[in-house]
Design a protein around this motif. Structure first.
Motif, PDB file in Angstrom:
ATOM      1  N   VAL A   1       0.949  -1.590  -0.107  1.00  0.00           N
ATOM      2  CA  VAL A   1       0.540   0.293   0.187  1.00  0.00           C
ATOM      3  C   VAL A   1       0.852   0.864   0.185  1.00  0.00           C
ATOM      4  N   ILE A   2       0.709   2.000  -0.756  1.00  0.00           N
ATOM      5  CA  ILE A   2       1.576   3.338  -0.821  1.00  0.00           C
ATOM      6  C   ILE A   2       0.145   4.651  -0.250  1.00  0.00           C
ATOM      7  N   ALA A   3       1.119   4.656   0.412  1.00  0.00           N
ATOM      8  CA  ALA A   3       0.399   6.564   1.333  1.00  0.00           C
ATOM      9  C   ALA A   3       0.463   7.650   0.870  1.00  0.00           C
ATOM     10  N   VAL A   4      -0.245   8.736   0.111  1.00  0.00           N
ATOM     11  CA  VAL A   4       0.519  10.188   0.118  1.00  0.00           C
ATOM     12  C   VAL A   4       0.567  10.737   1.013  1.00  0.00           C
ATOM     13  N   HIS A   5       0.823  11.456   2.262  1.00  0.00           N
ATOM     14  CA  HIS A   5       0.715  12.507   2.420  1.00  0.00           C
ATOM     15  C   HIS A   5       1.402  14.081   2.622  1.00  0.00           C
ATOM     16  N   ALA A   6       1.402  14.078   3.520  1.00  0.00           N
ATOM     17  CA  ALA A   6       2.105  15.942   3.608  1.00  0.00           C
ATOM     18  C   ALA A   6       1.997  16.494   5.457  1.00  0.00           C
ATOM     19  N   PRO A   7       2.880  17.266   5.800  1.00  0.00           N
ATOM     20  CA  PRO A   7       4.340  17.739   4.763  1.00  0.00           C
ATOM     21  C   PRO A   7       5.612  17.803   5.766  1.00  0.00           C
ATOM     22  N   TYR A   8       5.904  16.220   6.222  1.00  0.00           N
ATOM     23  CA  TYR A   8       7.050  15.874   6.735  1.00  0.00           C
ATOM     24  C   TYR A   8       8.391  15.832   5.873  1.00  0.00           C
ATOM     25  N   SER A   9       8.264  15.663   4.939  1.00  0.00           N
ATOM     26  CA  SER A   9       9.153  15.800   3.880  1.00  0.00           C
ATOM     27  C   SER A   9      10.257  14.561   4.116  1.00  0.00           C
ATOM     28  N   LEU A  10       9.876  13.287   4.255  1.00  0.00           N
ATOM     29  CA  LEU A  10       9.957  11.911   3.941  1.00  0.00           C
ATOM     30  C   LEU A  10       9.390  10.123   4.116  1.00  0.00           C
ATOM     31  N   VAL A  11      10.173   9.791   3.998  1.00  0.00           N
ATOM     32  CA  VAL A  11       9.450   8.318   3.706  1.00  0.00           C
ATOM     33  C   VAL A  11       9.727   7.735   4.720  1.00  0.00           C
ATOM     34  N   ASP A  12       8.439   7.523   4.982  1.00  0.00           N
ATOM     35  CA  ASP A  12       7.912   6.108   6.097  1.00  0.00           C
ATOM     36  C   ASP A  12       7.702   4.634   5.470  1.00  0.00           C
ATOM     37  N   TYR A  13       7.608   3.541   6.314  1.00  0.00           N
ATOM     38  CA  TYR A  13       7.523   2.420   5.729  1.00  0.00           C
ATOM     39  C   TYR A  13       7.155   1.664   7.218  1.00  0.00           C
ATOM     40  N   ASP A  14       6.419   0.774   7.388  1.00  0.00           N
ATOM     41  CA  ASP A  14       5.718   0.103   7.974  1.00  0.00           C
ATOM     42  C   ASP A  14       5.433  -1.637   7.609  1.00  0.00           C
ATOM     43  N   ALA A  15       5.825  -2.190   7.730  1.00  0.00           N
ATOM     44  CA  ALA A  15       5.727  -4.033   7.548  1.00  0.00           C
ATOM     45  C   ALA A  15       6.677  -4.226   8.886  1.00  0.00           C
ATOM     46  N   PRO A  16       6.020  -5.746   8.727  1.00  0.00           N
ATOM     47  CA  PRO A  16       6.625  -6.741   9.891  1.00  0.00           C
ATOM     48  C   PRO A  16       8.848  -6.918   9.880  1.00  0.00           C
TER      49      PRO A  16
END
Length: 277
Positions: free
Chosen positions: A194-209
């Motif tokens: 799943v790719i979720a687009v947000h703002a405004p923290y200017s980063l890449v986050d990643y959630d997985a086991p």
């Protein structure tokens, strides 16, 4: 359907999400283009977005664009892309429209895509857009995560955010039609990521086991793992279901990246998906 989600569906009084008098896609595109300076009416309507059959609190249809498998090749996986979870992050909606137009020209069957550019229409399209939905709920704290059974989302909201209205998780998990709909999408489509687009923290986050495959960089956004929160999409899909969630946080909620930045974000995302999922 997961047992976690099923338990809440059976035990809670849900909003009626099934569309009875759904707005047409054309009407929905008119409202979107009236709100977003970076998405004109034809840019929306030419995509042929389809109402999913489910609506927001105020009856706005969740629009879907699907880029299905092609006869010429077997896709490498299923990708679910969602924008506009928070209604005041307008750039997260607009950039998904730009990427859909890229797929209009270049969909090669590499992946099977389902795309929703605007998960929170009631928050985004109202005068003076806001983070929460029409019920004042932060949709990214309203998913049914294991800790939600014990009221962890509400407890976190009270003790850690001091009852910040922008981050209210709702009275119980999956209390909102928006989160119910996206949970069903994940159940039915069974995406590999799943790719979720947000703002405004200017980063890449990643959630997985296992976070060892987290992207170090996507375009001009660099990795910064923020952790998971009770009721978040990353916690629900990424940790509980084991479906990796890539969150792209654009630098500005109301300012679009440049055309070159939009293109580089997309090409880097595709490159990472090919190599890692």
């Amino acid at each position: 359907m997961t047992s976690l989600r099923l338990g809440f569906l059976l035990g809670a009084t849900l909003f009626s999400c099934i569309t009875t008098a759904t707005e047409s896609s054309e009407s929905a595109c008119r409202k979107i283009s009236d709100k977003l300076a970076s998405v004109d009416y034809l840019e929306c309507s030419d995509l042929g977005l389809k109402p999913s059959g489910h609506t927001s609190v105020n009856g706005f249809p969740f629009l879907i664009k699907e880029y299905p498998p092609l006869k010429s090749r077997k896709p490498k996986g299923r990708r679910l892309l969602v924008g506009g979870t928070h209604g005041d992050e307008l750039s997260s909606i607009s950039i998904v429209f730009k990427w859909m137009h890229t797929l209009e020209q270049h969909h090669s069957g590499l992946f099977h895509w389902r795309i929703n550019p605007l998960m929170n229409p009631d928050g985004a399209l109202r005068p003076g857009q806001r983070r929460t939905n029409a019920n004042g709920v932060d949709l990214n704290r309203n998913f049914a995560t294991p800790d939600s059974y014990n009221g962890a989302a509400l407890d976190y909201w009270r003790k850690r955010t001091y009852e910040n209205k922008r981050r209210y998780p709702g009275p119980y998990p999956l209390s909102e039609p928006e989160t119910n709909w996206l949970s069903e999408e994940i159940d039915n489509f069974k995406p590999d990521v799943v790719i979720a687009v947000h703002a405004p923290y200017s980063l890449v986050d990643y959630d997985a086991p296992d976070r060892k495959n987290a992207p170090r960089r996507i375009g001009y956004l660099h990795k910064n793992l923020m952790g998971t929160y009770p009721g978040s999409l990353g916690n629900y899909a990424g940790i509980h279901l084991g479906v990796p969630v890539v969150t792209l946080e654009l630098p500005h909620a109301g300012i679009m990246p440049t055309s070159q930045q939009i293109r580089h974000l997309w090409t880097d995302l595709i490159r990472w998906l090919v190599r890692n999922v």
